[in-house]
Design a protein around this motif. Structure first.
Motif, short mmCIF file in Angstrom:
data_model
loop_
_atom_site.label_atom_id
_atom_site.label_comp_id
_atom_site.label_asym_id
_atom_site.label_seq_id
_atom_site.Cartn_x
_atom_site.Cartn_y
_atom_site.Cartn_z
N GLU A 1 34.25 0.83 -53.79
CA GLU A 1 34.71 0.89 -52.41
C GLU A 1 34.45 -0.45 -51.73
OE1 GLU A 1 33.72 3.47 -48.38
OE2 GLU A 1 32.83 4.05 -50.28
N ALA A 2 35.53 -1.15 -51.38
CA ALA A 2 35.45 -2.37 -50.56
C ALA A 2 34.45 -3.39 -51.08
CB ALA A 2 35.14 -1.99 -49.11
N GLY A 3 34.50 -3.69 -52.39
CA GLY A 3 33.62 -4.69 -52.97
C GLY A 3 32.29 -4.15 -53.48
N PHE A 4 31.99 -2.89 -53.23
CA PHE A 4 30.74 -2.28 -53.64
C PHE A 4 30.96 -1.37 -54.85
CE2 PHE A 4 29.91 -3.64 -49.52
CZ PHE A 4 28.67 -3.28 -49.02
N LEU A 5 30.03 -1.41 -55.80
CA LEU A 5 29.95 -0.39 -56.84
C LEU A 5 28.88 0.59 -56.38
CD1 LEU A 5 29.95 -2.48 -60.15
CD2 LEU A 5 31.90 -1.50 -58.91
N ARG A 6 29.19 1.89 -56.43
CA ARG A 6 28.25 2.90 -55.96
C ARG A 6 28.15 4.05 -56.96
NH1 ARG A 6 26.92 2.73 -50.52
NH2 ARG A 6 28.16 1.34 -49.23
N TYR A 7 27.02 4.72 -56.93
CA TYR A 7 26.79 5.95 -57.69
C TYR A 7 27.13 5.80 -59.17
CZ TYR A 7 26.91 7.34 -52.83
OH TYR A 7 26.69 7.40 -51.47
N LEU A 8 26.54 4.81 -59.83
CA LEU A 8 26.75 4.60 -61.25
C LEU A 8 25.98 5.67 -62.00
CD1 LEU A 8 26.77 1.65 -59.76
CD2 LEU A 8 27.05 0.87 -62.09
N LYS A 9 26.70 6.46 -62.81
CA LYS A 9 26.10 7.60 -63.51
C LYS A 9 26.46 7.57 -64.99
CE LYS A 9 26.38 10.89 -59.69
NZ LYS A 9 26.89 12.22 -59.30
N VAL A 10 25.51 7.98 -65.82
CA VAL A 10 25.75 8.28 -67.22
C VAL A 10 25.61 9.79 -67.31
CG1 VAL A 10 24.98 8.01 -69.60
CG2 VAL A 10 24.91 6.05 -68.03
N GLY A 11 26.72 10.46 -67.59
CA GLY A 11 26.72 11.92 -67.51
C GLY A 11 26.44 12.33 -66.08
N GLU A 12 25.44 13.18 -65.87
CA GLU A 12 25.06 13.61 -64.53
C GLU A 12 23.89 12.80 -63.96
OE1 GLU A 12 26.64 15.91 -62.58
OE2 GLU A 12 28.14 15.75 -64.18
N THR A 13 23.37 11.83 -64.74
CA THR A 13 22.20 11.06 -64.32
C THR A 13 22.62 9.79 -63.59
OG1 THR A 13 20.97 11.88 -66.22
CG2 THR A 13 20.08 9.93 -65.10
N GLU A 14 22.24 9.69 -62.33
CA GLU A 14 22.53 8.48 -61.56
C GLU A 14 21.56 7.38 -62.00
OE1 GLU A 14 23.02 6.97 -56.96
OE2 GLU A 14 22.08 8.90 -57.34
#
Length: 142
Positions: free
Chosen positions: A30-43
């Motif tokens: 979103e607008a230059g930001f990476l957010r909520y990086l998850k592997v499976g259900e684990t943030e």
């Protein structure tokens, strides 16, 4: 206080987030930001971005130009140009973010169009509180 300010720091609407995949990793862009990086259900990370803060810790407004987002079966690629300015501060950069089955790479190639004092010019990486609180951490420097 206005809910938009609490969540995003301003009342300006940024647009809808784009959900991307890279192997087993999912994230929101979103607008230059990476957010909520998850592997499976684990943030694993809450946010990654690149910002400039002046000598008084004021965040310099960023305008994204020529944004391109591509997703395929193996990963994603995001490219944009950013223009930051406030008063005498002028700084522009090209951004390339790519994710594949093994990694996410966030690269900035910037150039200052003025001299200015800064308390931060670089990446911000935020970790999620619940999964990380009280855990041991190893920091490795290049």
């Amino acid at each position: 206080m206005h809910p938009q300010i609490l969540l995003h720091g301003s009342t300006e609407r940024k647009g809808d987030p784009v959900i991307l995949r890279a192997g087993s990793l999912t994230l929101s862009y979103e607008a230059g930001f990476l957010r909520y990086l998850k592997v499976g259900e684990t943030e694993i990370l809450r946010m990654i971005n690149f910002y400039i803060r002046d000598h008084n810790w004021v965040t310099i407004p960023m305008t994204i130009v020529d944004e391109q987002i591509q997703q395929n079966a193996y990963g994603f690629r995001i490219n944009y140009r950013s223009e930051c300015s406030l008063g005498d501060i002028k700084y522009n950069w090209n951004c390339a973010i790519r994710g594949d089955e093994d990694s996410v790479i966030f690269e900035i190639d910037g150039e200052s169009a003025s001299s200015f004092k800064s308390n931060r010019l670089g990446f911000t990486v935020l970790h999620p509180i619940r999964p990380c609180a009280g855990k041991h951490c190893t920091i490795t420097h290049a």
